[in-house]
Design a protein around this motif. Structure first.
Motif, PDB file in Angstrom:
ATOM      1  N   ARG A  38       7.981   2.674   2.719  1.00 13.55           N
ATOM      2  CA  ARG A  38       8.745   3.569   3.674  1.00 13.55           C
ATOM      3  C   ARG A  38       8.507   3.279   4.975  1.00 13.55           C
ATOM      4  NH1 ARG A  38       4.652   8.840   2.817  1.00 13.55           N
ATOM      5  NH2 ARG A  38       2.820   8.203   4.118  1.00 13.55           N
ATOM      6  N   GLN A  39       9.267   3.435   5.977  1.00 15.86           N
ATOM      7  CA  GLN A  39       9.160   3.014   7.197  1.00 15.86           C
ATOM      8  C   GLN A  39       9.804   4.321   8.111  1.00 15.86           C
ATOM      9  OE1 GLN A  39      11.081  -0.563   8.509  1.00 15.86           O
ATOM     10  NE2 GLN A  39       9.659  -0.801  10.203  1.00 15.86           N
ATOM     11  N   ALA A  40       8.658   4.894   9.030  1.00 17.07           N
ATOM     12  CA  ALA A  40       9.026   5.769  10.017  1.00 17.07           C
ATOM     13  C   ALA A  40       9.358   5.177  11.228  1.00 17.07           C
ATOM     14  CB  ALA A  40       8.078   6.655  10.050  1.00 17.07           C
ATOM     15  N   PRO A  41      10.340   6.127  12.006  1.00 20.90           N
ATOM     16  CA  PRO A  41      10.813   5.238  13.239  1.00 20.90           C
ATOM     17  C   PRO A  41       9.658   4.780  13.996  1.00 20.90           C
ATOM     18  CG  PRO A  41      12.078   7.199  12.742  1.00 20.90           C
ATOM     19  CD  PRO A  41      11.050   7.216  11.818  1.00 20.90           C
ATOM     20  N   GLY A  42       9.531   3.692  14.567  1.00 22.40           N
ATOM     21  CA  GLY A  42       8.467   3.152  15.592  1.00 22.40           C
ATOM     22  C   GLY A  42       7.254   2.624  14.692  1.00 22.40           C
ATOM     23  N   LYS A  43       7.232   2.766  13.494  1.00 28.15           N
ATOM     24  CA  LYS A  43       6.014   2.399  12.843  1.00 28.15           C
ATOM     25  C   LYS A  43       6.288   1.337  11.690  1.00 28.15           C
ATOM     26  CE  LYS A  43       3.954   7.111  12.618  1.00 28.15           C
ATOM     27  NZ  LYS A  43       3.236   7.814  11.822  1.00 28.15           N
ATOM     28  N   GLU A  44       5.520   0.614  11.429  1.00 27.01           N
ATOM     29  CA  GLU A  44       5.559  -0.438  10.532  1.00 27.01           C
ATOM     30  C   GLU A  44       5.840  -0.248   8.952  1.00 27.01           C
ATOM     31  OE1 GLU A  44       2.340  -3.505  12.603  1.00 27.01           O
ATOM     32  OE2 GLU A  44       2.043  -2.979  10.506  1.00 27.01           O
ATOM     33  N   ARG A  45       6.636  -0.961   8.362  1.00 25.07           N
ATOM     34  CA  ARG A  45       6.535  -0.492   6.976  1.00 25.07           C
ATOM     35  C   ARG A  45       5.238  -0.483   6.069  1.00 25.07           C
ATOM     36  NH1 ARG A  45      11.082  -3.944   4.251  1.00 25.07           N
ATOM     37  NH2 ARG A  45       9.739  -5.645   4.573  1.00 25.07           N
ATOM     38  N   GLU A  46       5.364   0.442   5.118  1.00 23.79           N
ATOM     39  CA  GLU A  46       4.122   0.853   4.294  1.00 23.79           C
ATOM     40  C   GLU A  46       4.310   1.011   2.843  1.00 23.79           C
ATOM     41  OE1 GLU A  46       0.898   4.627   4.013  1.00 23.79           O
ATOM     42  OE2 GLU A  46       2.774   4.958   4.843  1.00 23.79           O
ATOM     43  N   GLY A  47       3.430   0.124   2.366  1.00 24.58           N
ATOM     44  CA  GLY A  47       3.510   0.297   0.612  1.00 24.58           C
ATOM     45  C   GLY A  47       3.169   1.516   0.049  1.00 24.58           C
ATOM     46  N   VAL A  48       3.762   2.186  -0.286  1.00 19.90           N
ATOM     47  CA  VAL A  48       3.582   3.592  -0.836  1.00 19.90           C
ATOM     48  C   VAL A  48       3.046   3.763  -2.514  1.00 19.90           C
ATOM     49  CG1 VAL A  48       4.464   6.032  -1.375  1.00 19.90           C
ATOM     50  CG2 VAL A  48       5.214   4.794   0.716  1.00 19.90           C
ATOM     51  N   SER A  49       3.854   2.904  -3.243  1.00 17.38           N
ATOM     52  CA  SER A  49       3.243   3.012  -4.720  1.00 17.38           C
ATOM     53  C   SER A  49       4.155   1.736  -5.227  1.00 17.38           C
ATOM     54  CB  SER A  49       3.841   4.169  -5.130  1.00 17.38           C
ATOM     55  OG  SER A  49       3.507   4.220  -6.379  1.00 17.38           O
ATOM     56  N   CYS A  50       3.260   1.420  -6.372  1.00 17.03           N
ATOM     57  CA  CYS A  50       3.831   0.170  -7.167  1.00 17.03           C
ATOM     58  C   CYS A  50       3.494   0.315  -8.686  1.00 17.03           C
ATOM     59  CB  CYS A  50       3.272  -0.993  -6.452  1.00 17.03           C
ATOM     60  SG  CYS A  50       3.768  -2.534  -7.175  1.00 17.03           S
ATOM     61  N   ILE A  51       4.487  -0.281  -9.385  1.00 22.98           N
ATOM     62  CA  ILE A  51       4.194  -0.249 -10.860  1.00 22.98           C
ATOM     63  C   ILE A  51       4.385  -1.405 -11.507  1.00 22.98           C
ATOM     64  CG2 ILE A  51       6.340   0.751 -11.365  1.00 22.98           C
ATOM     65  CD1 ILE A  51       4.978   2.011 -13.856  1.00 22.98           C
ATOM     66  N   SER A  52       3.628  -2.153 -12.309  1.00 26.17           N
ATOM     67  CA  SER A  52       3.642  -3.456 -12.888  1.00 26.17           C
ATOM     68  C   SER A  52       4.220  -3.148 -14.214  1.00 26.17           C
ATOM     69  CB  SER A  52       2.524  -4.338 -12.866  1.00 26.17           C
ATOM     70  OG  SER A  52       2.026  -4.457 -11.733  1.00 26.17           O
ATOM     71  N   SER A  53       5.315  -3.670 -14.366  1.00 28.23           N
ATOM     72  CA  SER A  53       6.153  -3.516 -15.861  1.00 28.23           C
ATOM     73  C   SER A  53       5.321  -3.914 -17.017  1.00 28.23           C
ATOM     74  CB  SER A  53       7.545  -4.113 -15.865  1.00 28.23           C
ATOM     75  OG  SER A  53       8.215  -3.185 -14.995  1.00 28.23           O
ATOM     76  N   SER A  54       4.509  -5.436 -16.532  1.00 26.70           N
ATOM     77  CA  SER A  54       3.811  -5.842 -17.660  1.00 26.70           C
ATOM     78  C   SER A  54       2.810  -5.076 -18.377  1.00 26.70           C
ATOM     79  CB  SER A  54       3.309  -7.198 -17.198  1.00 26.70           C
ATOM     80  OG  SER A  54       2.427  -7.002 -16.042  1.00 26.70           O
ATOM     81  N   ASP A  55       2.035  -4.389 -17.482  1.00 21.71           N
ATOM     82  CA  ASP A  55       1.112  -3.538 -18.093  1.00 21.71           C
ATOM     83  C   ASP A  55       0.813  -2.260 -17.682  1.00 21.71           C
ATOM     84  OD1 ASP A  55      -1.529  -4.775 -15.864  1.00 21.71           O
ATOM     85  OD2 ASP A  55       0.105  -3.662 -15.499  1.00 21.71           O
ATOM     86  N   GLY A  56       1.954  -1.841 -16.953  1.00 20.92           N
ATOM     87  CA  GLY A  56       2.010  -0.338 -16.535  1.00 20.92           C
ATOM     88  C   GLY A  56       0.900   0.120 -15.578  1.00 20.92           C
ATOM     89  N   SER A  57       0.250  -0.720 -14.952  1.00 19.25           N
ATOM     90  CA  SER A  57      -0.837  -0.501 -13.854  1.00 19.25           C
ATOM     91  C   SER A  57      -0.004   0.109 -12.485  1.00 19.25           C
ATOM     92  CB  SER A  57      -1.577  -1.802 -13.590  1.00 19.25           C
ATOM     93  OG  SER A  57      -0.713  -2.860 -13.128  1.00 19.25           O
ATOM     94  N   THR A  58      -0.468   1.035 -11.853  1.00 18.67           N
ATOM     95  CA  THR A  58       0.249   1.633 -10.755  1.00 18.67           C
ATOM     96  C   THR A  58      -0.818   1.562  -9.523  1.00 18.67           C
ATOM     97  OG1 THR A  58      -0.776   3.567 -11.374  1.00 18.67           O
ATOM     98  CG2 THR A  58       1.457   3.089 -12.035  1.00 18.67           C
ATOM     99  N   TYR A  59      -0.236   1.611  -8.236  1.00 18.70           N
ATOM    100  CA  TYR A  59      -1.016   1.477  -7.242  1.00 18.70           C
ATOM    101  C   TYR A  59      -0.438   2.643  -6.443  1.00 18.70           C
ATOM    102  CZ  TYR A  59      -1.644   0.679  -2.213  1.00 18.70           C
ATOM    103  OH  TYR A  59      -1.752   0.809  -0.802  1.00 18.70           O
ATOM    104  N   TYR A  60      -1.273   3.415  -5.562  1.00 18.31           N
ATOM    105  CA  TYR A  60      -0.905   4.473  -4.600  1.00 18.31           C
ATOM    106  C   TYR A  60      -1.645   4.210  -3.337  1.00 18.31           C
ATOM    107  CZ  TYR A  60       1.033   6.913  -8.522  1.00 18.31           C
ATOM    108  OH  TYR A  60       1.611   7.156  -9.819  1.00 18.31           O
ATOM    109  N   ALA A  61      -0.748   4.182  -2.257  1.00 11.36           N
ATOM    110  CA  ALA A  61      -1.629   4.356  -1.019  1.00 11.36           C
ATOM    111  C   ALA A  61      -2.334   5.621  -0.783  1.00 11.36           C
ATOM    112  CB  ALA A  61      -0.427   4.350   0.161  1.00 11.36           C
ATOM    113  N   GLY A  62      -3.376   5.528  -0.258  1.00 13.24           N
ATOM    114  CA  GLY A  62      -4.453   6.531   0.046  1.00 13.24           C
ATOM    115  C   GLY A  62      -3.668   7.786   0.528  1.00 13.24           C
TER     116      GLY A  62
END
Length: 130
Positions: A38-62
């Motif tokens: 996601r990217q808000a006006p005037g801010k850097e792009r932020e990785g919010v969440s991710c899923i790896s199809s190979s093993d289903g592992s996930t990531y979430y920003a704090g």
């Protein structure tokens, strides 16, 4: 034609929910990592969440952990981001992206890096406001 199309954005009141969709066409999401940024006006792009199809592992920003859930529908070749308890600071353009085959969600210093992602959608606006 390789394409990612996001949908589901909109205007919602604080505390509300939205579900974003990222539909892939022209290629399979199998064996790839799919991320939401996601990217808000005037801010850097932020990785919010991710899923790896190979093993289903996930990531979430704090900032979204416990409120957002990423999931994948293999048959529909679609990834979802369920967003609950939305806050004004969640307002941004949300984009999905995929890596190449065998790609992973790459976390550096606790943050999702966008380096491995080489296919991007056009983005969908999420606005949280009363």
């Amino acid at each position: 034609q390789v394409q990612l199309v996001e949908s589901g954005g909109g205007l919602v009141q604080p505390g509300g929910s939205l579900r974003l969709s990222c539909a892939a066409s022209g290629f399979t999401l199998d064996y790839r990592a799919i991320g939401w940024f996601r990217q808000a006006p005037g801010k850097e792009r932020e990785g919010v969440s991710c899923i790896s199809s190979s093993d289903g592992s996930t990531y979430y920003a704090g900032s979204v952990k416990g409120r957002f859930t990423i999931s994948r529908d293999k048959l529909k070749n679609t990834v979802y981001l369920q967003m609950n308890d939305l806050r004004p600071e969640d307002t941004a353009v949300y984009s999905c992206a995929t890596t190449g085959p065998e790609g992973r969600c790459t976390i550096i210093y606790g943050r999702l890096t966008n380096g491995p992602f080489n296919s991007w959608g056009q983005g969908t606006q999420v606005t949280v406001s009363s």
